[in-house]
Scaffold this active site. Structure first.
Site, PDB file in Angstrom:
ATOM      1  N   ARG A  46     -26.882 -40.727  54.530  1.00  0.00           N
ATOM      2  CA  ARG A  46     -25.480 -41.148  54.408  1.00  0.00           C
ATOM      3  C   ARG A  46     -24.589 -40.087  53.756  1.00  0.00           C
ATOM      4  O   ARG A  46     -23.531 -40.422  53.225  1.00  0.00           O
ATOM      5  CB  ARG A  46     -25.359 -42.462  53.620  1.00  0.00           C
ATOM      6  CG  ARG A  46     -25.910 -43.673  54.355  1.00  0.00           C
ATOM      7  CD  ARG A  46     -24.905 -44.118  55.393  1.00  0.00           C
ATOM      8  NE  ARG A  46     -25.490 -45.104  56.291  1.00  0.00           N
ATOM      9  CZ  ARG A  46     -25.380 -46.398  56.143  1.00  0.00           C
ATOM     10  NH1 ARG A  46     -24.730 -46.888  55.123  1.00  0.00           N
ATOM     11  NH2 ARG A  46     -25.912 -47.203  57.023  1.00  0.00           N
ATOM     12  N   ARG A  50     -19.003 -42.357  53.326  1.00  0.00           N
ATOM     13  CA  ARG A  50     -17.788 -42.665  52.588  1.00  0.00           C
ATOM     14  C   ARG A  50     -17.657 -42.110  51.188  1.00  0.00           C
ATOM     15  O   ARG A  50     -16.658 -42.361  50.537  1.00  0.00           O
ATOM     16  CB  ARG A  50     -17.616 -44.183  52.551  1.00  0.00           C
ATOM     17  CG  ARG A  50     -17.317 -44.745  53.917  1.00  0.00           C
ATOM     18  CD  ARG A  50     -17.432 -46.231  53.928  1.00  0.00           C
ATOM     19  NE  ARG A  50     -18.793 -46.620  53.572  1.00  0.00           N
ATOM     20  CZ  ARG A  50     -19.159 -47.851  53.292  1.00  0.00           C
ATOM     21  NH1 ARG A  50     -18.272 -48.803  53.297  1.00  0.00           N
ATOM     22  NH2 ARG A  50     -20.409 -48.120  52.978  1.00  0.00           N
ATOM     23  N   ARG A  59     -11.222 -41.168  58.595  1.00  0.00           N
ATOM     24  CA  ARG A  59     -11.309 -42.578  58.978  1.00  0.00           C
ATOM     25  C   ARG A  59      -9.952 -43.283  58.941  1.00  0.00           C
ATOM     26  O   ARG A  59      -9.797 -44.339  59.545  1.00  0.00           O
ATOM     27  CB  ARG A  59     -12.320 -43.291  58.081  1.00  0.00           C
ATOM     28  CG  ARG A  59     -13.762 -43.052  58.498  1.00  0.00           C
ATOM     29  CD  ARG A  59     -14.167 -43.912  59.692  1.00  0.00           C
ATOM     30  NE  ARG A  59     -14.412 -45.279  59.254  1.00  0.00           N
ATOM     31  CZ  ARG A  59     -13.603 -46.282  59.443  1.00  0.00           C
ATOM     32  NH1 ARG A  59     -12.466 -46.100  60.075  1.00  0.00           N
ATOM     33  NH2 ARG A  59     -13.902 -47.483  59.012  1.00  0.00           N
ATOM     34  N   ASP A  95     -24.709 -43.680  64.600  1.00  0.00           N
ATOM     35  CA  ASP A  95     -25.216 -44.906  63.995  1.00  0.00           C
ATOM     36  C   ASP A  95     -26.414 -45.405  64.790  1.00  0.00           C
ATOM     37  O   ASP A  95     -26.525 -45.117  65.987  1.00  0.00           O
ATOM     38  CB  ASP A  95     -24.145 -45.987  63.935  1.00  0.00           C
ATOM     39  CG  ASP A  95     -24.565 -47.108  62.981  1.00  0.00           C
ATOM     40  OD1 ASP A  95     -24.444 -46.912  61.759  1.00  0.00           O
ATOM     41  OD2 ASP A  95     -25.061 -48.145  63.456  1.00  0.00           O
ATOM     42  N   TYR A 172     -31.357 -56.702  63.872  1.00  0.00           N
ATOM     43  CA  TYR A 172     -29.922 -56.848  64.147  1.00  0.00           C
ATOM     44  C   TYR A 172     -29.669 -57.577  65.465  1.00  0.00           C
ATOM     45  O   TYR A 172     -28.764 -58.408  65.566  1.00  0.00           O
ATOM     46  CB  TYR A 172     -29.241 -55.477  64.197  1.00  0.00           C
ATOM     47  CG  TYR A 172     -28.968 -54.891  62.836  1.00  0.00           C
ATOM     48  CD1 TYR A 172     -27.958 -55.404  62.032  1.00  0.00           C
ATOM     49  CD2 TYR A 172     -29.718 -53.832  62.349  1.00  0.00           C
ATOM     50  CE1 TYR A 172     -27.702 -54.871  60.773  1.00  0.00           C
ATOM     51  CE2 TYR A 172     -29.470 -53.292  61.094  1.00  0.00           C
ATOM     52  CZ  TYR A 172     -28.461 -53.819  60.315  1.00  0.00           C
ATOM     53  OH  TYR A 172     -28.215 -53.291  59.075  1.00  0.00           O
TER      54      TYR A 172
HETATM   55  O1  CP3 Z   1     -24.729 -39.400  56.658  1.00  0.00           O
HETATM   56  C1  CP3 Z   1     -24.370 -40.270  57.465  1.00  0.00           C
HETATM   57  O2  CP3 Z   1     -23.530 -41.141  57.186  1.00  0.00           O
HETATM   58  C2  CP3 Z   1     -25.014 -40.139  58.808  1.00  0.00           C
HETATM   59  C3  CP3 Z   1     -24.726 -41.107  59.809  1.00  0.00           C
HETATM   60  C4  CP3 Z   1     -25.321 -42.506  59.680  1.00  0.00           C
HETATM   61  C5  CP3 Z   1     -24.526 -43.681  59.700  1.00  0.00           C
HETATM   62  N1  CP3 Z   1     -25.365 -44.760  59.794  1.00  0.00           N
HETATM   63  C6  CP3 Z   1     -23.052 -43.701  59.666  1.00  0.00           C
HETATM   64  C7  CP3 Z   1     -22.363 -44.946  59.278  1.00  0.00           C
HETATM   65  C8  CP3 Z   1     -26.652 -42.904  59.665  1.00  0.00           C
HETATM   66  C9  CP3 Z   1     -27.900 -42.050  59.550  1.00  0.00           C
HETATM   67  C10 CP3 Z   1     -26.663 -44.333  59.759  1.00  0.00           C
HETATM   68  C11 CP3 Z   1     -27.900 -45.112  59.879  1.00  0.00           C
HETATM   69  C12 CP3 Z   1     -27.836 -46.580  59.767  1.00  0.00           C
HETATM   70  N2  CP3 Z   1     -26.876 -47.428  60.244  1.00  0.00           N
HETATM   71  C13 CP3 Z   1     -28.866 -47.361  59.232  1.00  0.00           C
HETATM   72  C14 CP3 Z   1     -30.165 -46.836  58.692  1.00  0.00           C
HETATM   73  C15 CP3 Z   1     -29.999 -46.191  57.379  1.00  0.00           C
HETATM   74  C16 CP3 Z   1     -29.935 -47.103  56.197  1.00  0.00           C
HETATM   75  O3  CP3 Z   1     -29.024 -46.897  55.395  1.00  0.00           O
HETATM   76  O4  CP3 Z   1     -30.812 -47.949  56.043  1.00  0.00           O
HETATM   77  C17 CP3 Z   1     -28.475 -48.705  59.322  1.00  0.00           C
HETATM   78  C18 CP3 Z   1     -29.250 -49.905  58.831  1.00  0.00           C
HETATM   79  C19 CP3 Z   1     -27.215 -48.729  59.975  1.00  0.00           C
HETATM   80  C20 CP3 Z   1     -26.419 -49.916  60.349  1.00  0.00           C
HETATM   81  C21 CP3 Z   1     -25.080 -49.857  59.730  1.00  0.00           C
HETATM   82  N3  CP3 Z   1     -24.030 -49.107  60.215  1.00  0.00           N
HETATM   83  C22 CP3 Z   1     -24.636 -50.512  58.568  1.00  0.00           C
HETATM   84  C23 CP3 Z   1     -25.489 -51.427  57.712  1.00  0.00           C
HETATM   85  C24 CP3 Z   1     -23.294 -50.153  58.370  1.00  0.00           C
HETATM   86  C25 CP3 Z   1     -22.356 -50.638  57.313  1.00  0.00           C
HETATM   87  C26 CP3 Z   1     -22.485 -49.726  56.156  1.00  0.00           C
HETATM   88  C27 CP3 Z   1     -21.570 -50.171  55.054  1.00  0.00           C
HETATM   89  O5  CP3 Z   1     -22.026 -50.025  53.921  1.00  0.00           O
HETATM   90  O6  CP3 Z   1     -20.445 -50.626  55.319  1.00  0.00           O
HETATM   91  C28 CP3 Z   1     -22.930 -49.243  59.386  1.00  0.00           C
HETATM   92  C29 CP3 Z   1     -21.649 -48.530  59.543  1.00  0.00           C
HETATM   93  C30 CP3 Z   1     -21.697 -47.086  59.203  1.00  0.00           C
HETATM   94  N4  CP3 Z   1     -22.609 -46.206  59.741  1.00  0.00           N
HETATM   95  C31 CP3 Z   1     -20.822 -46.362  58.358  1.00  0.00           C
HETATM   96  C32 CP3 Z   1     -21.222 -45.022  58.407  1.00  0.00           C
HETATM   97  C33 CP3 Z   1     -20.565 -43.838  57.736  1.00  0.00           C
HETATM   98  C34 CP3 Z   1     -19.639 -46.944  57.577  1.00  0.00           C
HETATM   99  C35 CP3 Z   1     -18.556 -47.138  58.580  1.00  0.00           C
HETATM  100  C36 CP3 Z   1     -17.172 -46.848  58.087  1.00  0.00           C
HETATM  101  O7  CP3 Z   1     -16.806 -45.659  57.979  1.00  0.00           O
HETATM  102  O8  CP3 Z   1     -16.453 -47.821  57.869  1.00  0.00           O
END
Ligand code: CP3
Length: 368
Positions: A46, A50, A59, A95, A172
């Site tokens: 991550r 953010r 964003r 994602d 999911y």
């Molecule tokens: O460094 C990075 O951010 C790399 C990209 C990345 C994202 N998601 C971007 C993202 C990666 C590697 C993921 C993987 C991901 N996505 C996982 C596995 C990793 C983990 O943390 O367990 C999972 C379970 C997801 C599903 C997912 N997508 C969730 C639970 C969320 C919400 C996160 C939150 O806290 O709100 C997302 C959205 C998401 N994916 C965001 C990002 C940067 C936030 C979206 C935003 O900008 O509003």
């Protein structure tokens, strides 16, 4: 570290010489291949998200899926943490939900909630309607972003691709959104195994094509995220999950090195080590040396600082990070990371200091 140092080469038995200074990409690839390194490579899950003000600014102009589906923007977000934090790995901004496009599953990502599946997959008929997604057709933007990044990064960082693991994606798909227990998904796994296995099968085939595509488009390493794997015990893991993970890693053998990620799986580590991955990412619930014993010192380990520790004052971060490095004991095959993703409130300056601390620590010393 300035001196050239000799490090035992555990595969050949002859002394290998550690280069004085490796590029970040060389360092990362050496570690995932269990070769000597000049310093321990480090990146953060991550890291592109953010906690960076420049990401939040991006964003404000585009929604999450627009960034992820536009190669130029995804590349921009991927590169943001590379120079700012000094990490050795750049993880593609994408994602785990993106390959669902190719399976015929509509989803959205709601701010503050996460993924939402429009019509959750609950019955055998729902599963029968799914198709195996093809990366070139369904997610060409992921491959294009990797191609752009491979060119722009050079040796500045290793490029990491990734996918969600079948179990976590199935959670999911069945539940329809994030959950603490994923009760509907687990009820299908226990109560309707035929449907569960059919679902795991179509996700597995989609994931194989998706990750092979990423390796072909320039990813140096790929990570499989099984974020919710801690919800199952060893017997269920063996029958309902591991065969699919194993099929994915077997299909990738001979392409690029692979990392298995999960959390809350201290009771599964010995089985995870048999999945065919090159590296096992571990969380903070076991000390790194104990986890490494469990997976075996012939495997690569990634981890394992508690992501909430970096919210504490620097002295606590320093103590924790130094402890992880001490437990790694200079063995070849350690990639430093947090045990799970960065928490959005994290101060990027603390992460920068953490990267510098890991890099300042002499790596490649003789194993204890
Ligand atoms: O460094 C990075 O951010 C790399 C990209 C990345 C994202 N998601 C971007 C993202 C990666 C590697 C993921 C993987 C991901 N996505 C996982 C596995 C990793 C983990 O943390 O367990 C999972 C379970 C997801 C599903 C997912 N997508 C969730 C639970 C969320 C919400 C996160 C939150 O806290 O709100 C997302 C959205 C998401 N994916 C965001 C990002 C940067 C936030 C979206 C935003 O900008 O509003």
């Amino acid at each position: 570290m300035n001196a050239v140092s000799a490090t035992p080469d555990r595969t050949g038995g002859t002394a290998a010489v550690t280069p004085v200074e490796m590029s970040s990409r060389e360092r990362f690839l050496a570690a995932v291949n269990r070769r000597p390194v000049d310093r321990t490579p480090v990146w953060f899950m991550r890291q592109a998200g953010r906690c960076l003000p420049e990401y939040r600014a991006l964003r404000e102009r585009y929604d999450f899926l627009t960034v992820a589906r536009t190669p130029e923007l995804a590349a921009e977000a991927t590169l943001m943490p590379v120079d700012r934090l000094g990490v050795d790995g750049a993880v593609l901004f994408a994602d785990i939900m993106l390959p669902l496009d190719g399976m015929g599953v509509a989803f959205r990502i709601d701010p503050g909630i996460g993924p939402v599946i429009e019509r959750p997959i609950r019955t055998a008929a729902d599963v029968a309607r799914l198709r195996v997604g093809r990366a070139e057709e369904a997610t060409p933007y992921v491959l294009d972003a990797l191609r752009l990044l491979r060119e722009r990064l050079g040796d500045r960082a290793a490029l990491l691709g990734f996918a969600g693991a079948p179990f976590t994606l199935a959670c999911y798909l069945v539940e329809g959104r994030g959950s603490r227990e994923f009760p509907r998904a687990k009820a299908m796994m226990y109560g309707d195994p035929g449907t569960w296995h059919a679902l795991m099968d179509v996700i597995t085939e989609t994931t194989i094509d998706y990750l092979r595509g990423q390796a072909g488009a320039g990813a140096d390493v790929v990570q499989l995220f099984d974020s919710w794997l801690g919800l199952v015990g060893p017997e269920t893991y063996a029958t309902s999950v591991l065969p699919y993970t194993r099929r994915i890693f077997e299909a990738l053998r001979g392409t690029v090195p692979t990392i298995h990620f999960s959390t809350g799986t201290a009771t599964l580590l010995d089985q995870i080590a048999t999945s065919g991955c090159d590296a096992v990412s571990v969380d903070w619930r076991l000390p790194l040396d104990v986890a490494w014993e469990r997976i075996g010192h012939d495997r690569v380990i990634q981890g394992n600082l508690d992501p909430t520790l970096v919210l504490a004052p620097w002295a606590a971060v320093e103590t924790g990070a130094t402890d992880v490095l001490r437990r790694a004991a200079g063995r070849p095959g350690h990639v430093f990371n947090l045990g799970h993703g960065i928490i959005p409130a994290t101060d990027p300056d603390i992460l920068r200091r953490l990267v510098d601390l890991v890099h300042a620590h002499a790596a490649g010393t003789t194993p204890a």
